[in-house]
Scaffold this motif. Structure first.
Motif, PDB file in Angstrom:
ATOM      1  N   PRO A 282       0.810  -1.218   0.000  1.00  0.00           N
ATOM      2  CA  PRO A 282       0.000   0.000   0.000  1.00  0.00           C
ATOM      3  C   PRO A 282       0.844   1.268   0.000  1.00  0.00           C
ATOM      4  CG  PRO A 282      -0.016  -1.019   2.160  1.00  0.00           C
ATOM      5  CD  PRO A 282       0.642  -1.992   1.239  1.00  0.00           C
ATOM      6  N   LEU A 283       0.320   2.270  -0.672  1.00  0.00           N
ATOM      7  CA  LEU A 283       0.889   3.612  -0.643  1.00  0.00           C
ATOM      8  C   LEU A 283       0.298   4.358   0.538  1.00  0.00           C
ATOM      9  CD1 LEU A 283       1.454   6.054  -3.553  1.00  0.00           C
ATOM     10  CD2 LEU A 283      -0.032   6.774  -1.679  1.00  0.00           C
ATOM     11  N   VAL A 284       1.131   5.012   1.339  1.00  0.00           N
ATOM     12  CA  VAL A 284       0.660   5.819   2.467  1.00  0.00           C
ATOM     13  C   VAL A 284       0.468   7.244   1.955  1.00  0.00           C
ATOM     14  CG1 VAL A 284       1.187   6.659   4.780  1.00  0.00           C
ATOM     15  CG2 VAL A 284       1.847   4.339   4.116  1.00  0.00           C
ATOM     16  N   LYS A 285      -0.770   7.709   1.953  1.00  0.00           N
ATOM     17  CA  LYS A 285      -1.117   8.946   1.258  1.00  0.00           C
ATOM     18  C   LYS A 285      -0.497  10.185   1.884  1.00  0.00           C
ATOM     19  CE  LYS A 285      -5.486   7.164  -0.581  1.00  0.00           C
ATOM     20  NZ  LYS A 285      -6.951   7.358  -0.668  1.00  0.00           N
ATOM     21  N   SER A 286      -0.239  10.158   3.181  1.00  0.00           N
ATOM     22  CA  SER A 286       0.213  11.370   3.867  1.00  0.00           C
ATOM     23  C   SER A 286       1.726  11.506   3.943  1.00  0.00           C
ATOM     24  CB  SER A 286      -0.364  11.403   5.292  1.00  0.00           C
ATOM     25  OG  SER A 286       0.101  10.288   6.048  1.00  0.00           O
ATOM     26  N   LEU A 287       2.473  10.516   3.403  1.00  0.00           N
ATOM     27  CA  LEU A 287       3.929  10.525   3.564  1.00  0.00           C
ATOM     28  C   LEU A 287       4.650  10.424   2.224  1.00  0.00           C
ATOM     29  CD1 LEU A 287       4.357   8.093   6.600  1.00  0.00           C
ATOM     30  CD2 LEU A 287       4.460  10.596   6.639  1.00  0.00           C
ATOM     31  N   ASP A 288       5.795  11.064   2.147  1.00  0.00           N
ATOM     32  CA  ASP A 288       6.675  10.920   0.995  1.00  0.00           C
ATOM     33  C   ASP A 288       7.693   9.803   1.213  1.00  0.00           C
ATOM     34  OD1 ASP A 288       5.498  13.019  -0.443  1.00  0.00           O
ATOM     35  OD2 ASP A 288       6.748  14.506   0.571  1.00  0.00           O
TER      36      ASP A 288
ATOM     37  N   PRO B  20       9.599  -0.837   4.983  1.00  0.00           N
ATOM     38  CA  PRO B  20       9.380   0.430   4.284  1.00  0.00           C
ATOM     39  C   PRO B  20       9.644   0.279   2.793  1.00  0.00           C
ATOM     40  CG  PRO B  20      11.477   0.476   5.453  1.00  0.00           C
ATOM     41  CD  PRO B  20      10.789  -0.801   5.850  1.00  0.00           C
ATOM     42  N   GLY B  21       8.894   1.038   2.016  1.00  0.00           N
ATOM     43  CA  GLY B  21       9.020   0.920   0.573  1.00  0.00           C
ATOM     44  C   GLY B  21      10.365   1.336   0.033  1.00  0.00           C
ATOM     45  N   SER B  22      11.151   2.075   0.819  1.00  0.00           N
ATOM     46  CA  SER B  22      12.494   2.455   0.375  1.00  0.00           C
ATOM     47  C   SER B  22      13.360   1.235   0.083  1.00  0.00           C
ATOM     48  CB  SER B  22      13.168   3.344   1.422  1.00  0.00           C
ATOM     49  OG  SER B  22      13.226   2.683   2.679  1.00  0.00           O
ATOM     50  N   CYS B  23      13.047   0.098   0.691  1.00  0.00           N
ATOM     51  CA  CYS B  23      13.790  -1.142   0.414  1.00  0.00           C
ATOM     52  C   CYS B  23      13.557  -1.633  -1.011  1.00  0.00           C
ATOM     53  CB  CYS B  23      13.398  -2.226   1.414  1.00  0.00           C
ATOM     54  SG  CYS B  23      13.913  -1.890   3.114  1.00  0.00           S
TER      55      CYS B  23
ATOM     56  N   LEU C 223       8.158   6.047   9.701  1.00  0.00           N
ATOM     57  CA  LEU C 223       6.918   5.420  10.184  1.00  0.00           C
ATOM     58  C   LEU C 223       7.174   3.966  10.565  1.00  0.00           C
ATOM     59  CD1 LEU C 223       3.738   5.331  10.468  1.00  0.00           C
ATOM     60  CD2 LEU C 223       3.733   4.565   8.082  1.00  0.00           C
ATOM     61  N   ALA C 224       7.867   3.224   9.710  1.00  0.00           N
ATOM     62  CA  ALA C 224       8.158   1.814   9.993  1.00  0.00           C
ATOM     63  C   ALA C 224       9.038   1.672  11.224  1.00  0.00           C
ATOM     64  CB  ALA C 224       8.815   1.167   8.780  1.00  0.00           C
ATOM     65  N   GLN C 225      10.001   2.573  11.372  1.00  0.00           N
ATOM     66  CA  GLN C 225      10.860   2.542  12.561  1.00  0.00           C
ATOM     67  C   GLN C 225      10.043   2.801  13.819  1.00  0.00           C
ATOM     68  OE1 GLN C 225      13.588   5.581  11.296  1.00  0.00           O
ATOM     69  NE2 GLN C 225      15.109   4.112  10.561  1.00  0.00           N
ATOM     70  N   ARG C 226       9.163   3.780  13.766  1.00  0.00           N
ATOM     71  CA  ARG C 226       8.340   4.110  14.930  1.00  0.00           C
ATOM     72  C   ARG C 226       7.355   2.986  15.241  1.00  0.00           C
ATOM     73  NH1 ARG C 226       4.200   9.299  15.357  1.00  0.00           N
ATOM     74  NH2 ARG C 226       3.437   8.821  17.465  1.00  0.00           N
TER      75      ARG C 226
END
Length: 370
Positions: A308-314, A333-336, A319-322
């Motif tokens: 899923p795409l998280v609409k409020s974040l770039d 996280p999608g950065s992976c 978020l994943a760390q928290r």
């Protein structure tokens, strides 16, 4: 040559073993040794007579025979490997050379594009677009396959989105590769974990320059066994063996013995996990619909991951760390996957764990939107 880091492995390396709630995994809930052997009417004592001698470079004859029968190929077209990662690494180094043109998806498991890049290949990227979890822009892929293309690398059902192609679309891909004598490297890790259609046909059975990768880690629930395979023409496997002589040499005979039972009783292993995944998929789809103001995703048609795409974040990394630090929930996280606005959510594990993880993710996302 220096190979690039694998961000997914870096992310999971420690977290995978410490997070209380895991909804990150791309595999189903894991089996035990007793459960696998029990399907064959045996227990661990049956392994006591195994002699720890070296195994064959291509894998033991019983394991290759079992895999050949499972996928409709000949035993001389099968090589058992240390997971599918070794299969991909050996095959790409056997078939690719610096400067070769390789078509890859824009979002891909790291081994499927970074190994080719490390070799020095020129990557041509295809941006997958889908509608209801089915590829909607196959024509764009086909136009990328030209006279300079050496290999096309694909992974369907796709990790991390769960999207796939139809059997007719797969046939178009095979035909386009065959028209130019292009190698087709097909990662079928999730081939047998599908929901709305039968598993895709095995391309090696229809095209002599197709190479397929598989694993017991995903649909079979046996990641710790570290058994994968490559299906290919015997001459391709011979080239892989030349490289393997400098790496792993062979599998353990103990591992191969368990793997034979798993493959020979594949349907009995797959059935319960597919049922569990189907129920969890429904839970996830309901959650996505209930939170469509926060996230956006298409239904996965295969595998046990959604993206899923998280609409409020770039970028979802913080978020994943928290989520892990404050709520004990592991996602990826999608950065992976070079898609920083997304999260990979795995739904192959226990239903209670998935439900709890999604509830805590929703709580955190809701807090961000206020």
């Amino acid at each position: 040559m220096t190979i690039a880091p694998a961000p997914l492995e870096d992310w999971l390396r420690e977290r995978y073993f410490t997070a209380p709630i895991d909804i990150s995994s791309s595999g189903v809930e894991n089996y035990t040794v007793d459960e696998v052997l029990g399907l064959a009417g045996q227990d661990a004592s049956a392994l006591g007579g195994i002699i720890f001698r070296d195994s064959h470079s291509l894998g033991s004859a019983p394991l290759r025979q079992a895999l050949a029968e499972r996928f409709g190929v000949q035993p001389d077209q099968v090589m058992a490997t240390q997971g599918s990662s070794e299969a991909i690494y050996l095959t790409m180094h056997a078939l690719l050379r610096p400067g070769d043109e390789v078509v890859v998806p824009t979002i891909a498991y790291h081994a499927l594009d970074r190994i080719a890049a490390e070799i020095g290949c020129r990557l041509v990227r295809w941006e997958i677009r889908t509608k209801e979890g089915l590829v909607d822009n196959l024509d764009e892929l086909l136009t990328l396959i030209g006279p300079s293309t050496r290999m096309v690398v694909l992974n369907f059902p796709h990790n991390p989105t769960g999207a796939t192609v139809s059997a007719e679309q797969q046939e178009s891909i095979v035909a386009a590769c065959a028209a130019g004598g292009v190698w087709l490297a097909w990662d079928g890790a999730f081939r047998e974990l599908v929901y709305d259609a039968a598993p895709l046909p095995e391309p090696v059975c229809r095209y002599e320059r197709a190479v397929s990768f598989g694993t017991l880690s995903k649909a079979y629930g046996l990641p710790g066994l570290r058994v994968g395979w490559v299906l290919a023409a015997p001459e391709v496997l011979a080239a892989c063996v030349r490289l393997r002589d400098y790496l792993s040499l062979a599998l353990s005979p103990l591992v191969e013995a368990v793997a034979v039972h798993a493959v020979e009783h594949a349907s009995e292993l797959l059935g319960p996990k597919l049922s569990q995944a189907e129920a969890n998929r429904t839970l996830l789809l309901d959650w996505l619909e209930a939170h469509d103001g926060l996230v956006q995703a298409e239904p996965p048609r295969g595998g046990v991951t959604a993206f899923p795409l998280v609409k409020s974040l770039d970028n979802t990394t913080a978020l994943a760390q928290r989520l892990e630090r404050e709520h004990g929930v592991l996602v990826v996280p999608g950065s992976c996957f070079d898609a920083p606005r997304h999260l990979r959510i795995g739904f192959g594990g226990p239903e209670t764990e998935l439900r709890t993880g999604l509830d805590r993710l929703a709580e955190l996302l809701s807090g961000l939107s206020h």
